[in-house]
Design a protein around this motif. Structure first.
Motif, PDB file in Angstrom:
ATOM      1  N   VAL A 199       0.847  -1.195   0.000  1.00 40.26           N
ATOM      2  CA  VAL A 199       0.000   0.000   0.000  1.00 40.26           C
ATOM      3  C   VAL A 199       0.886   1.250   0.000  1.00 40.26           C
ATOM      4  O   VAL A 199       1.991   1.232   0.555  1.00 40.26           O
ATOM      5  CB  VAL A 199      -0.938   0.018   1.228  1.00 40.26           C
ATOM      6  N   PRO A 200       0.430   2.346  -0.619  1.00 41.72           N
ATOM      7  CA  PRO A 200       1.229   3.567  -0.630  1.00 41.72           C
ATOM      8  C   PRO A 200       1.441   4.127   0.778  1.00 41.72           C
ATOM      9  O   PRO A 200       0.639   3.873   1.687  1.00 41.72           O
ATOM     10  CB  PRO A 200       0.389   4.530  -1.488  1.00 41.72           C
ATOM     11  N   ALA A 201       2.501   4.899   0.938  1.00 40.48           N
ATOM     12  CA  ALA A 201       2.714   5.593   2.209  1.00 40.48           C
ATOM     13  C   ALA A 201       1.610   6.621   2.436  1.00 40.48           C
ATOM     14  O   ALA A 201       1.102   6.782   3.547  1.00 40.48           O
ATOM     15  CB  ALA A 201       4.082   6.266   2.218  1.00 40.48           C
ATOM     16  N   ILE A 202       1.258   7.337   1.363  1.00 41.36           N
ATOM     17  CA  ILE A 202       0.182   8.340   1.419  1.00 41.36           C
ATOM     18  C   ILE A 202      -0.659   8.199   0.160  1.00 41.36           C
ATOM     19  O   ILE A 202      -0.116   8.047  -0.943  1.00 41.36           O
ATOM     20  CB  ILE A 202       0.745   9.776   1.498  1.00 41.36           C
ATOM     21  N   GLN A 203      -1.964   8.267   0.321  1.00 49.07           N
ATOM     22  CA  GLN A 203      -2.862   8.213  -0.830  1.00 49.07           C
ATOM     23  C   GLN A 203      -3.996   9.220  -0.629  1.00 49.07           C
ATOM     24  O   GLN A 203      -4.680   9.195   0.399  1.00 49.07           O
ATOM     25  CB  GLN A 203      -3.422   6.803  -1.000  1.00 49.07           C
ATOM     26  N   PHE A 204      -4.148  10.116  -1.603  1.00 44.49           N
ATOM     27  CA  PHE A 204      -5.266  11.066  -1.628  1.00 44.49           C
ATOM     28  C   PHE A 204      -6.223  10.631  -2.733  1.00 44.49           C
ATOM     29  O   PHE A 204      -5.793  10.402  -3.871  1.00 44.49           O
ATOM     30  CB  PHE A 204      -4.772  12.476  -1.939  1.00 44.49           C
ATOM     31  N   LYS A 205      -7.509  10.525  -2.403  1.00 47.28           N
ATOM     32  CA  LYS A 205      -8.520  10.161  -3.391  1.00 47.28           C
ATOM     33  C   LYS A 205      -9.582  11.253  -3.461  1.00 47.28           C
ATOM     34  O   LYS A 205     -10.413  11.393  -2.570  1.00 47.28           O
ATOM     35  CB  LYS A 205      -9.170   8.814  -3.022  1.00 47.28           C
ATOM     36  N   ASP A 206      -9.506  12.080  -4.499  1.00 50.38           N
ATOM     37  CA  ASP A 206     -10.509  13.110  -4.784  1.00 50.38           C
ATOM     38  C   ASP A 206     -10.773  13.981  -3.550  1.00 50.38           C
ATOM     39  O   ASP A 206     -11.911  14.205  -3.146  1.00 50.38           O
ATOM     40  CB  ASP A 206     -11.803  12.450  -5.263  1.00 50.38           C
TER      41      ASP A 206
ATOM     42  N   LEU B 105      -6.298  10.089  15.596  1.00 51.47           N
ATOM     43  CA  LEU B 105      -5.467  10.923  14.721  1.00 51.47           C
ATOM     44  C   LEU B 105      -4.185  11.335  15.440  1.00 51.47           C
ATOM     45  O   LEU B 105      -3.104  11.356  14.841  1.00 51.47           O
ATOM     46  CB  LEU B 105      -6.242  12.159  14.266  1.00 51.47           C
ATOM     47  N   THR B 106      -4.304  11.669  16.722  1.00 49.42           N
ATOM     48  CA  THR B 106      -3.124  12.041  17.513  1.00 49.42           C
ATOM     49  C   THR B 106      -2.138  10.876  17.567  1.00 49.42           C
ATOM     50  O   THR B 106      -0.922  11.060  17.389  1.00 49.42           O
ATOM     51  CB  THR B 106      -3.532  12.447  18.943  1.00 49.42           C
TER      52      THR B 106
ATOM     53  N   SER C 274      -0.379   4.980   5.049  1.00 47.54           N
ATOM     54  CA  SER C 274       0.037   3.566   5.138  1.00 47.54           C
ATOM     55  C   SER C 274      -1.178   2.641   5.159  1.00 47.54           C
ATOM     56  O   SER C 274      -1.247   1.683   5.929  1.00 47.54           O
ATOM     57  CB  SER C 274       0.920   3.337   6.365  1.00 47.54           C
ATOM     58  N   GLY C 275      -2.160   2.969   4.330  1.00 48.93           N
ATOM     59  CA  GLY C 275      -3.346   2.138   4.192  1.00 48.93           C
ATOM     60  C   GLY C 275      -4.444   2.409   5.204  1.00 48.93           C
ATOM     61  O   GLY C 275      -5.518   1.800   5.137  1.00 48.93           O
ATOM     62  N   ILE C 276      -4.214   3.325   6.136  1.00 45.14           N
ATOM     63  CA  ILE C 276      -5.197   3.635   7.178  1.00 45.14           C
ATOM     64  C   ILE C 276      -6.006   4.868   6.767  1.00 45.14           C
ATOM     65  O   ILE C 276      -5.449   5.946   6.561  1.00 45.14           O
ATOM     66  CB  ILE C 276      -4.504   3.892   8.531  1.00 45.14           C
ATOM     67  N   GLY C 277      -7.333   4.716   6.650  1.00 44.97           N
ATOM     68  CA  GLY C 277      -8.195   5.846   6.308  1.00 44.97           C
ATOM     69  C   GLY C 277      -8.346   6.787   7.484  1.00 44.97           C
ATOM     70  O   GLY C 277      -8.578   6.350   8.617  1.00 44.97           O
ATOM     71  N   VAL C 278      -8.232   8.097   7.230  1.00 51.30           N
ATOM     72  CA  VAL C 278      -8.208   9.056   8.335  1.00 51.30           C
ATOM     73  C   VAL C 278      -9.527   9.795   8.549  1.00 51.30           C
ATOM     74  O   VAL C 278      -9.749  10.349   9.628  1.00 51.30           O
ATOM     75  CB  VAL C 278      -7.077  10.097   8.144  1.00 51.30           C
ATOM     76  N   ARG C 279     -10.428   9.801   7.584  1.00 50.54           N
ATOM     77  CA  ARG C 279     -11.624  10.636   7.696  1.00 50.54           C
ATOM     78  C   ARG C 279     -12.514  10.256   8.866  1.00 50.54           C
ATOM     79  O   ARG C 279     -13.122  11.117   9.507  1.00 50.54           O
ATOM     80  CB  ARG C 279     -12.447  10.566   6.402  1.00 50.54           C
TER      81      ARG C 279
END
Length: 223
Positions: A2-9, A80-81, A68-73
């Motif tokens: 999985v990417p280190a960072i991934q932005f989707k739209d 998050l901390t 790293s594959g973890i969704g943050v929203r």
């Protein structure tokens, strides 16, 4: 992998009395593990917002971000901390060191936040040696160090918890060109050893050290 960072739209809108401001406008990109990337763009283009999003200091209005594959929203403030503490190292233009703590204590501080116990001074010494800071300076306070030495301490502090990603906000902005070059050489060496590094900069000379450049204009990635 999985990417280190991934932005989707990803969209980020700041509501203001004078009218909503769209800081990021449908941004999509990926950063692979081990990449060394520069993010460039004019003032007001969205660079700082993008960095804040990558560092989980802010969340998108719409779209998804994965570290790293973890969704943050959908993560709580505590989650998050913990994600920031455990997976992301931050390096700033103004160092942000504690003036009353010595160098070992400054570097060890993120360890204390993570473990809530006694820190491992051996690990602090290990990362200070990795950034090539002279051992005689370890008991000094930040104000007794040069700007370049303080930035090395800040980098060591960012490395202490073995983060997946280093996020750097104009890390050479307050340094002379020779000292700045030595800091960029150090970051290049850290990248060779496996660190994923993203630098926000306005200086094209900094971007020359990186593998690729993401250019952002008016909240959009410029093709």
């Amino acid at each position: 992998m999985v990417p280190a960072i991934q932005f989707k739209d990803v969209v980020k809108v700041y509501p203001l009395k004078a009218g909503d401001v769209t800081a990021l406008d449908h941004i999509s990109f990926e950063v692979e593990h081990g990449e060394f990337i520069a993010i460039m763009g004019p003032s007001g283009s969205g660079k700082s917002t993008l960095l804040n999003m990558m560092g989980c200091l802010d969340t998108p209005t719409t779209g998804d971000i994965f570290i790293s594959g973890i969704g943050v929203r959908s993560m709580s403030d505590t989650e998050l901390t913990n994600l920031r503490r455990d997976r992301i190292g931050f390096i700033f233009q103004y160092f942000n060191l504690f003036p009353l703590l010595n160098i070992i204590e400054n570097v060890s501080f993120p360890q204390m936040l993570k473990s809530q116990k006694r820190v491992d001074e051996k690990k602090a010494v290990e990362v200070l040696r990795a950034v090539q800071l002279e051992e005689r300076l370890y008991t000094h306070t930040p104000l007794e160090l040069s700007g370049g030495q303080q930035q090395r301490v800040a980098i060591a502090r960012a490395l202490i918890n073995d983060p997946d990603i280093l996020l750097c906000d104009e890390p050479t902005g307050n340094l002379d060109s020779k000292t700045g070059a030595s800091i960029l050489d150090l970051m290049t060496e850290l990248n060779r050893k496996g660190s994923t590094i993203i630098i926000v900069t306005h200086d094209p000379r900094v971007a020359e050290y990186t593998d690729r450049t993401i250019r952002i204009v008016d909240g959009r990635i410029a093709e």
